[in-house]
Design an enzyme around this catalytic site. Structure first.
Site, PDB file in Angstrom:
ATOM      1  N   GLY A  52       0.817  -1.211   0.000  1.00  0.00           N
ATOM      2  CA  GLY A  52       0.000   0.000   0.000  1.00  0.00           C
ATOM      3  C   GLY A  52       0.853   1.265   0.000  1.00  0.00           C
ATOM      4  N   HIS A  53       1.929   1.244   0.778  1.00  0.00           N
ATOM      5  CA  HIS A  53       2.806   2.417   0.814  1.00  0.00           C
ATOM      6  C   HIS A  53       3.476   2.626  -0.547  1.00  0.00           C
ATOM      7  CE1 HIS A  53       5.141   5.567   2.554  1.00  0.00           C
ATOM      8  NE2 HIS A  53       6.275   4.941   2.369  1.00  0.00           N
ATOM      9  N   ASP A  90       9.749  -6.496  -5.379  1.00  0.00           N
ATOM     10  CA  ASP A  90       9.126  -6.970  -4.138  1.00  0.00           C
ATOM     11  C   ASP A  90       9.348  -8.480  -4.085  1.00  0.00           C
ATOM     12  OD1 ASP A  90       6.616  -5.783  -2.177  1.00  0.00           O
ATOM     13  OD2 ASP A  90       6.910  -7.963  -2.264  1.00  0.00           O
ATOM     14  N   ASP A  91       9.613  -9.003  -2.902  1.00  0.00           N
ATOM     15  CA  ASP A  91       9.876 -10.454  -2.788  1.00  0.00           C
ATOM     16  C   ASP A  91       8.644 -11.274  -3.140  1.00  0.00           C
ATOM     17  OD1 ASP A  91      12.503 -10.044  -2.264  1.00  0.00           O
ATOM     18  OD2 ASP A  91      12.319 -10.259  -0.078  1.00  0.00           O
ATOM     19  N   HIS A 100       8.669  24.992  13.080  1.00  0.00           N
ATOM     20  CA  HIS A 100      10.021  25.518  12.853  1.00  0.00           C
ATOM     21  C   HIS A 100      11.083  24.838  13.713  1.00  0.00           C
ATOM     22  CE1 HIS A 100       9.995  27.714  16.682  1.00  0.00           C
ATOM     23  NE2 HIS A 100       8.686  27.791  16.458  1.00  0.00           N
ATOM     24  N   HIS A 119       9.160   7.706  10.934  1.00  0.00           N
ATOM     25  CA  HIS A 119       7.910   7.805  10.177  1.00  0.00           C
ATOM     26  C   HIS A 119       6.950   8.699  10.959  1.00  0.00           C
ATOM     27  CE1 HIS A 119       4.278   5.500   8.207  1.00  0.00           C
ATOM     28  NE2 HIS A 119       4.196   6.809   8.080  1.00  0.00           N
ATOM     29  N   ILE A 170      -0.617   7.853  13.928  1.00  0.00           N
ATOM     30  CA  ILE A 170      -1.564   8.746  13.243  1.00  0.00           C
ATOM     31  C   ILE A 170      -2.221   9.703  14.246  1.00  0.00           C
ATOM     32  CG2 ILE A 170      -3.461   7.048  13.391  1.00  0.00           C
ATOM     33  CD1 ILE A 170      -4.155   7.959  10.466  1.00  0.00           C
TER      34      ILE A 170
HETATM   35  C1  ACO Z   1      -0.934   5.400   6.074  1.00  0.00           C
HETATM   36  C2  ACO Z   1      -0.874   4.532   7.338  1.00  0.00           C
HETATM   37  O1  ACO Z   1      -1.605   3.630   7.485  1.00  0.00           O
HETATM   38  S1  ACO Z   1       0.379   4.941   8.439  1.00  0.00           S
HETATM   39  C3  ACO Z   1       0.077   3.883   9.847  1.00  0.00           C
HETATM   40  C4  ACO Z   1      -0.778   4.554  10.911  1.00  0.00           C
HETATM   41  N1  ACO Z   1      -0.889   3.637  12.067  1.00  0.00           N
HETATM   42  C5  ACO Z   1      -0.748   4.043  13.323  1.00  0.00           C
HETATM   43  O2  ACO Z   1      -0.569   5.221  13.570  1.00  0.00           O
HETATM   44  C6  ACO Z   1      -0.791   2.986  14.366  1.00  0.00           C
HETATM   45  C7  ACO Z   1      -0.146   3.433  15.693  1.00  0.00           C
HETATM   46  N2  ACO Z   1      -0.116   2.303  16.606  1.00  0.00           N
HETATM   47  C8  ACO Z   1      -0.690   2.306  17.831  1.00  0.00           C
HETATM   48  O3  ACO Z   1      -1.271   3.301  18.282  1.00  0.00           O
HETATM   49  C9  ACO Z   1      -0.526   1.005  18.608  1.00  0.00           C
HETATM   50  O4  ACO Z   1      -1.713   0.788  19.363  1.00  0.00           O
HETATM   51  C10 ACO Z   1       0.737   1.001  19.522  1.00  0.00           C
HETATM   52  C11 ACO Z   1       1.975   0.829  18.618  1.00  0.00           C
HETATM   53  C12 ACO Z   1       0.896   2.269  20.337  1.00  0.00           C
HETATM   54  C13 ACO Z   1       0.698  -0.117  20.551  1.00  0.00           C
HETATM   55  O5  ACO Z   1       0.532  -1.332  19.893  1.00  0.00           O
HETATM   56  P1  ACO Z   1       0.753  -2.708  20.740  1.00  0.00           P
HETATM   57  O6  ACO Z   1       2.166  -2.763  21.237  1.00  0.00           O
HETATM   58  O7  ACO Z   1       0.260  -3.823  19.867  1.00  0.00           O
HETATM   59  O8  ACO Z   1      -0.134  -2.511  22.035  1.00  0.00           O
HETATM   60  P2  ACO Z   1      -1.573  -3.130  22.401  1.00  0.00           P
HETATM   61  O9  ACO Z   1      -2.548  -2.983  21.295  1.00  0.00           O
HETATM   62  O10 ACO Z   1      -1.341  -4.499  22.982  1.00  0.00           O
HETATM   63  O11 ACO Z   1      -2.031  -2.140  23.581  1.00  0.00           O
HETATM   64  C14 ACO Z   1      -1.383  -2.109  24.834  1.00  0.00           C
HETATM   65  C15 ACO Z   1      -2.188  -1.201  25.747  1.00  0.00           C
HETATM   66  O12 ACO Z   1      -2.062   0.149  25.264  1.00  0.00           O
HETATM   67  C16 ACO Z   1      -3.374   0.661  24.898  1.00  0.00           C
HETATM   68  N3  ACO Z   1      -3.178   1.422  23.649  1.00  0.00           N
HETATM   69  C17 ACO Z   1      -2.626   0.976  22.499  1.00  0.00           C
HETATM   70  N4  ACO Z   1      -2.582   1.956  21.577  1.00  0.00           N
HETATM   71  C18 ACO Z   1      -3.139   3.028  22.150  1.00  0.00           C
HETATM   72  C19 ACO Z   1      -3.368   4.350  21.694  1.00  0.00           C
HETATM   73  N5  ACO Z   1      -3.003   4.742  20.459  1.00  0.00           N
HETATM   74  N6  ACO Z   1      -3.938   5.224  22.562  1.00  0.00           N
HETATM   75  C20 ACO Z   1      -4.301   4.832  23.810  1.00  0.00           C
HETATM   76  N7  ACO Z   1      -4.099   3.601  24.297  1.00  0.00           N
HETATM   77  C21 ACO Z   1      -3.520   2.701  23.483  1.00  0.00           C
HETATM   78  C22 ACO Z   1      -4.250  -0.555  24.711  1.00  0.00           C
HETATM   79  O13 ACO Z   1      -5.598  -0.243  24.912  1.00  0.00           O
HETATM   80  C23 ACO Z   1      -3.682  -1.501  25.728  1.00  0.00           C
HETATM   81  O14 ACO Z   1      -4.159  -1.138  26.999  1.00  0.00           O
HETATM   82  P3  ACO Z   1      -4.552  -2.266  28.115  1.00  0.00           P
HETATM   83  O15 ACO Z   1      -3.246  -2.988  28.396  1.00  0.00           O
HETATM   84  O16 ACO Z   1      -5.051  -1.455  29.257  1.00  0.00           O
HETATM   85  O17 ACO Z   1      -5.556  -3.139  27.468  1.00  0.00           O
END
Ligand code: ACO
Length: 210
Positions: free
Chosen positions: A11-12, A33-34, A136, A145, A166
């Site tokens: 997708g990226h 891509d592999d 700034h 990222h 995000i």
């Molecule tokens: C174009 C694109 O698509 S770019 C990609 C965009 N994607 C993103 O921005 C995804 C960002 N990822 C996240 O926010 C993820 O939830 C992460 C990386 C912070 C954590 O992921 P994991 O390590 O798998 O953690 P997991 O889902 O097990 O959650 C652990 C705890 O943190 C909490 N938690 C996880 N993410 C969040 C969040 N963003 N905000 C608040 N709480 C969160 C969970 O509810 C959980 O709490 P609990 O233990 O009380 O149940």
């Protein structure tokens, strides 16, 4: 003729190809891509072979771009391209607004609607994703990222290999150490230690899964 070889046909990769086509800098684009046999084509462009084939395409008329959302994956393939003396592309969507004094290293993608204000520095292989704003005097470290809709205030220093999820927000004068992850929607109000994952408003560290 200038050709662009894009490593990664997910997708990226589609987003990268779109920005490259809008730039009109390239006459020919192809992916590596592999999973090339299964994928076949991506965004209407050929997926010509595995990633390791990149060296077959190196010449003075070819640029390369690593289209991988994973920070570690981008680091690994950019290092291999640099070691092979391949020319790296930097791709900037025409709707991005970037101050003249911003320094942008190679292998960077700046997506639609991103804004980068004066005297910020964007490191090797960074992604500034859709609609992110960097104010700034910021530094975004190599291979990091900045996901869609992230807002970073002035004079923030982001280390290498950081993933800012995000919609996250970062207040001014914060230092985010290397390898940190900021969860989707988090608001960071204190500097971090290396390798931390922080979530919530205000953002607090969570422990990593074993
Ligand atoms: C174009 C694109 O698509 S770019 C990609 C965009 N994607 C993103 O921005 C995804 C960002 N990822 C996240 O926010 C993820 O939830 C992460 C990386 C912070 C954590 O992921 P994991 O390590 O798998 O953690 P997991 O889902 O097990 O959650 C652990 C705890 O943190 C909490 N938690 C996880 N993410 C969040 C969040 N963003 N905000 C608040 N709480 C969160 C969970 O509810 C959980 O709490 P609990 O233990 O009380 O149940």
């Amino acid at each position: 003729m200038t050709r662009l070889v894009i490593l990664g046909a997910g997708g990226h990769g589609k987003v990268v190809a779109d920005v490259a086509q809008l730039s009109q800098d390239y006459d020919k684009l192809l992916f590596l891509d592999d999973a090339f046999e299964r994928i076949g084509e991506c965004a209407g462009l050929p997926v010509a072979g595995p990633l390791s084939d990149f060296s077959r395409y190196i010449n003075e008329h070819t640029h390369f771009f690593v289209a991988m959302g994973s920070c570690a994956g981008r680091q690994s393939w950019l290092q291999q391209l640099l070691a092979a003396k391949a020319q790296l592309a930097t791709l900037i969507h025409p709707t991005a607004i970037i101050a003249h004094s911003v320094v942008i290293e190679s292998g960077v993608l700046i997506c639609a609607g991103a804004i980068i204000n004066p005297d910020s520095k964007i490191g090797l292989g960074v992604i500034i994703n859709t609609g992110a704003t960097i104010d700034h005097d910021c530094v975004i470290g190599a291979y990091s990222h900045v996901c869609p809709g992230v807002s970073i205030a002035g004079m923030v220093h982001v280390g290498e290999l950081c993933w800012l999820g995000i919609g996250a927000n970062v207040i001014q004068l914060i230092t985010i150490a290397d390898h940190c992850t900021l969860g989707a929607g988090a608001t960071l109000i204190h500097s971090t230690q290396a390798g931390q994952t922080l979530v919530g408003v205000p953002a607090r560290p969570i422990s990593k899964k074993e």
